[in-house]
Motif scaffolding. Sequence first.
Motif, PDB file in Angstrom:
ATOM      1  N   LEU A 282       3.626  26.448  26.443  1.00 34.34           N
ATOM      2  CA  LEU A 282       4.488  25.317  26.078  1.00 34.34           C
ATOM      3  C   LEU A 282       4.885  24.489  27.301  1.00 34.34           C
ATOM      4  N   THR A 283       5.015  25.127  28.449  1.00 37.49           N
ATOM      5  CA  THR A 283       5.259  24.386  29.694  1.00 37.49           C
ATOM      6  C   THR A 283       4.049  23.510  30.021  1.00 37.49           C
ATOM      7  N   LEU A 284       2.854  24.065  29.834  1.00 36.26           N
ATOM      8  CA  LEU A 284       1.633  23.286  30.056  1.00 36.26           C
ATOM      9  C   LEU A 284       1.557  22.104  29.089  1.00 36.26           C
ATOM     10  N   LYS A 285       1.929  22.351  27.843  1.00 35.85           N
ATOM     11  CA  LYS A 285       1.891  21.278  26.835  1.00 35.85           C
ATOM     12  C   LYS A 285       2.849  20.154  27.216  1.00 35.85           C
ATOM     13  N   LYS A 286       4.016  20.533  27.702  1.00 34.85           N
ATOM     14  CA  LYS A 286       4.999  19.533  28.118  1.00 34.85           C
ATOM     15  C   LYS A 286       4.459  18.713  29.298  1.00 34.85           C
ATOM     16  N   LYS A 287       3.770  19.386  30.211  1.00 37.30           N
ATOM     17  CA  LYS A 287       3.253  18.721  31.406  1.00 37.30           C
ATOM     18  C   LYS A 287       2.024  17.858  31.118  1.00 37.30           C
ATOM     19  N   PHE A 288       1.097  18.354  30.309  1.00 39.80           N
ATOM     20  CA  PHE A 288      -0.183  17.665  30.113  1.00 39.80           C
ATOM     21  C   PHE A 288      -0.334  16.966  28.759  1.00 39.80           C
ATOM     22  N   GLY A 289       0.536  17.267  27.816  1.00 39.83           N
ATOM     23  CA  GLY A 289       0.486  16.626  26.509  1.00 39.83           C
ATOM     24  C   GLY A 289      -0.865  16.772  25.832  1.00 39.83           C
ATOM     25  N   GLU A 290      -1.368  15.657  25.324  1.00 43.58           N
ATOM     26  CA  GLU A 290      -2.627  15.654  24.579  1.00 43.58           C
ATOM     27  C   GLU A 290      -3.847  15.965  25.459  1.00 43.58           C
ATOM     28  N   ARG A 291      -3.677  15.919  26.773  1.00 41.58           N
ATOM     29  CA  ARG A 291      -4.797  16.197  27.683  1.00 41.58           C
ATOM     30  C   ARG A 291      -5.051  17.690  27.865  1.00 41.58           C
ATOM     31  N   LEU A 292      -4.153  18.530  27.327  1.00 38.72           N
ATOM     32  CA  LEU A 292      -4.275  19.974  27.503  1.00 38.72           C
ATOM     33  C   LEU A 292      -5.303  20.570  26.549  1.00 38.72           C
ATOM     34  N   GLU A 293      -6.129  21.429  27.098  1.00 37.15           N
ATOM     35  CA  GLU A 293      -7.047  22.238  26.301  1.00 37.15           C
ATOM     36  C   GLU A 293      -6.930  23.667  26.802  1.00 37.15           C
ATOM     37  N   ILE A 294      -6.661  24.595  25.890  1.00 38.30           N
ATOM     38  CA  ILE A 294      -6.598  26.007  26.233  1.00 38.30           C
ATOM     39  C   ILE A 294      -7.987  26.608  26.006  1.00 38.30           C
TER      40      ILE A 294
END
Length: 133
Positions: free
Chosen positions: A22-34
């Motif tokens: 969730l920290t990654l999602k907050k930082k990268f938003g829609e650009r995040l891919e796990i």
Amino acid sequence: MKIAIVGSREYSNKTKIKEFVLTLKKKFGERLEIVSGGQVQGADGIAKKIALEYEIDYKEFAPAHYKYNIHCALPRKFYGAAYSVGHYGIRNDHIAKYSDMVVGFIPEGVKSNGTKDTLSRAKKYGKKTIVIS
């Protein structure tokens, strides 16, 4: 940002992985891919569940002897092979090459050779790595 979350099958701290994602999602938003290795138990499985629950793009590089699923990053013909321990190394290499960063979740006192192999390969390719216990 393609961030691989890999780890021990014994890793069970869902809260720690969830907070990290969730920290990654907050930082990268829609650009995040796990990205993960397709293991059902442990860190990989937890990361997959969280990514899908929070509608984060998700890809997995399962070993070639696993069955293909809609999250597999490689073509369907890659999967369904006869078991070979070497498939894990190939999988780890795919993860390391594809991801921008590899995060290994390893509980204290656990060897987790596969996770360490993925982290080592990522370092070889100049990728950032993090280990979380």
